[in-house]
Design a protein around this motif. Structure first.
Motif, PDB file in Angstrom:
ATOM      1  N   ALA A 128      -1.555   4.327  -7.352  1.00  0.00           N
ATOM      2  CA  ALA A 128      -2.952   4.058  -7.020  1.00  0.00           C
ATOM      3  C   ALA A 128      -3.277   4.782  -5.725  1.00  0.00           C
ATOM      4  O   ALA A 128      -2.394   5.041  -4.901  1.00  0.00           O
ATOM      5  CB  ALA A 128      -3.200   2.562  -6.873  1.00  0.00           C
ATOM      6  N   LYS A 129      -4.548   5.103  -5.531  1.00  0.00           N
ATOM      7  CA  LYS A 129      -4.931   5.850  -4.338  1.00  0.00           C
ATOM      8  C   LYS A 129      -5.105   4.942  -3.119  1.00  0.00           C
ATOM      9  O   LYS A 129      -5.017   5.392  -1.977  1.00  0.00           O
ATOM     10  CB  LYS A 129      -6.214   6.643  -4.594  1.00  0.00           C
ATOM     11  CG  LYS A 129      -7.429   5.790  -4.958  1.00  0.00           C
ATOM     12  CD  LYS A 129      -8.643   6.680  -5.238  1.00  0.00           C
ATOM     13  CE  LYS A 129      -9.870   5.833  -5.576  1.00  0.00           C
ATOM     14  NZ  LYS A 129     -11.061   6.685  -5.874  1.00  0.00           N
ATOM     15  N   ASP A 130      -5.377   3.656  -3.360  1.00  0.00           N
ATOM     16  CA  ASP A 130      -5.492   2.695  -2.271  1.00  0.00           C
ATOM     17  C   ASP A 130      -5.367   1.280  -2.832  1.00  0.00           C
ATOM     18  O   ASP A 130      -5.129   1.094  -4.032  1.00  0.00           O
ATOM     19  CB  ASP A 130      -6.807   2.858  -1.512  1.00  0.00           C
ATOM     20  CG  ASP A 130      -8.043   2.774  -2.413  1.00  0.00           C
ATOM     21  OD1 ASP A 130      -7.999   2.036  -3.418  1.00  0.00           O
ATOM     22  OD2 ASP A 130      -9.047   3.446  -2.114  1.00  0.00           O
ATOM     23  N   MET A 134       1.105   4.257  -2.971  1.00  0.00           N
ATOM     24  CA  MET A 134       0.790   5.651  -2.688  1.00  0.00           C
ATOM     25  C   MET A 134       2.019   6.557  -2.820  1.00  0.00           C
ATOM     26  O   MET A 134       1.925   7.675  -3.330  1.00  0.00           O
ATOM     27  CB  MET A 134       0.179   5.764  -1.291  1.00  0.00           C
ATOM     28  CG  MET A 134      -1.123   4.972  -1.148  1.00  0.00           C
ATOM     29  SD  MET A 134      -1.937   5.112   0.454  1.00  0.00           S
ATOM     30  CE  MET A 134      -2.599   6.765   0.340  1.00  0.00           C
ATOM     31  N   LYS A 184       0.833  -1.206   0.000  1.00  0.00           N
ATOM     32  CA  LYS A 184       0.000   0.000   0.000  1.00  0.00           C
ATOM     33  C   LYS A 184       0.870   1.259   0.000  1.00  0.00           C
ATOM     34  O   LYS A 184       0.608   2.213  -0.757  1.00  0.00           O
ATOM     35  CB  LYS A 184      -0.910  -0.011   1.232  1.00  0.00           C
ATOM     36  CG  LYS A 184      -1.849   1.177   1.333  1.00  0.00           C
ATOM     37  CD  LYS A 184      -2.721   1.058   2.583  1.00  0.00           C
ATOM     38  CE  LYS A 184      -3.649   2.254   2.721  1.00  0.00           C
ATOM     39  NZ  LYS A 184      -4.506   2.130   3.947  1.00  0.00           N
ATOM     40  N   ASP A 222      -7.740   0.276  -5.612  1.00  0.00           N
ATOM     41  CA  ASP A 222      -7.517   0.988  -6.877  1.00  0.00           C
ATOM     42  C   ASP A 222      -6.418   0.336  -7.716  1.00  0.00           C
ATOM     43  O   ASP A 222      -6.200   0.712  -8.871  1.00  0.00           O
ATOM     44  CB  ASP A 222      -7.158   2.454  -6.580  1.00  0.00           C
ATOM     45  CG  ASP A 222      -7.190   3.333  -7.825  1.00  0.00           C
ATOM     46  OD1 ASP A 222      -8.123   3.154  -8.646  1.00  0.00           O
ATOM     47  OD2 ASP A 222      -6.297   4.177  -7.972  1.00  0.00           O
ATOM     48  N   GLY A 269       2.621   7.094  -6.388  1.00  0.00           N
ATOM     49  CA  GLY A 269       1.487   7.688  -7.083  1.00  0.00           C
ATOM     50  C   GLY A 269       0.856   6.761  -8.107  1.00  0.00           C
ATOM     51  O   GLY A 269       0.277   7.210  -9.103  1.00  0.00           O
TER      52      GLY A 269
END
Length: 305
Positions: A41-43, A36, A32, A46, A39
């Motif tokens: 995926a946002k979570d 992030m 995770k 995603d 940059g």
């Protein structure tokens, strides 16, 4: 958060230990953070492109993680994303097609029979802690217990009349392991005298755990390792020892003396036979002797001499 859903699943449905669950969650958190920070995926939900999984593996490789660690992380994340797919939280398991790096097979480090006997003989049994340490060494070597299994033993798990103990293994899988007569006598003396004197040092005289430390409280895995280190130190040896080495010695000794592989599998509490097969590095002398006594050509040659 999907992490909390997964945590509950591992604890409740899979019955995994807290340490195992923590390891899984740490790997998920690591992925995770990678997503992030880069940059990508946002979570976690995603992350829907398989190349993100491959990018993460490349990142771990560049960070000089071992192949064994990378393989473990792939396995854990593959399991996590399959959990999400099964619950319709995501459409694709992005780790499903990721290839696990090949890990060089290493034989487990073990201790031979002479070294084990030397350790037993070096323990002074005339004092309560020494007698308890002798019992610990015998339980590990004669029953092939994991560290968590031996500290988890309770008085009610000891069946002296039938010569066996009930072991609570991984994933709440219980198994009965036989004990030899000498170990049974040691357990009987420990329960009748030694354990009573150790419990007197604490506040809970009704404690159910079998093994008690010098404070009169249940022995922990950390305390177990300290005890093994003390045994080595007092014996004058210089090598390091840990509970799993004695588990290895237990399995290897049984196989070297003719035990069936599946019997050893049951005694160790292995779910899959493959886990037990690592112990089949039987000495060449034993192999030659078995070959000599079982192959018909060898038997006939011996008769004709």
């Amino acid at each position: 958060m999907v992490e909390n859903l997964y945590k509950d699943y591992l604890l409740v449905e899979k019955n995994y230990s807290l340490d195992t669950v923590k390891s899984y969650l740490n790997d998920i958190e690591s992925f995770k953070n990678f997503l992030m920070n880069e940059g990508l995926a946002k979570d976690l939900l995603d992350a829907r492109r398989e190349r993100l999984a491959r990018n993460f593996i490349s990142y771990l490789d560049n960070q000089n993680f071992s192949k064994k660690t990378i393989a473990r992380k792939i396995s854990g994340l593959k399991h996590f994303y399959q959990f999400l797919v099964d619950r319709n939280l995501i459409d694709v398991n992005i780790f499903l097609t990721v290839k696990t790096p090949k890990i060089p097979k290493k034989l487990p480090h073990t201790i031979d029979d002479d070294a084990i006997n030397y350790l037993f003989n070096s323990i002074q049994k005339d004092k309560p802690l020494g007698f308890r340490n002798y019992l610990i060494l015998d339980l590990l070597y004669s029953c092939g217990l994991r560290a968590s299994e031996i500290v988890g033993l309770e008085i009610g798990d000891i069946y002296l009349s039938s010569g066996q103990i009930l072991v609570h293994g991984k994933g709440s899988k219980d198994r009965y392991v036989p004990i030899h007569d000498k170990l049974a006598e040691t357990l009987k003396h420990y329960l009748s005298y030694t354990r009573v004197s150790l419990l007197a040092k604490g506040d809970d005289t009704f404690q159910k755990k079998l093994l008690i430390n010098y404070k009169g409280t249940p022995l922990t895995e950390r305390g177990l390792r300290v005890i093994l280190n003390d045994i080595i130190k007092q014996s004058g040896e210089t090598y390091k020892i840990h509970p799993h080495m004695l588990r290895h010695a237990f399995a290897t000794t049984l196989l070297n003396h003719g035990a069936d592989l599946r019997v050893v599998q049951e005694l160790l509490g292995h779910t899959h036979l493959k886990s037990t097969q690592v112990y089949t590095h039987v000495s060449s002398e034993v192999l030659k002797e078995k070959y000599k006594n079982t192959h018909p050509r060898m038997i006939n040659n011996e008769k004709n001499k």
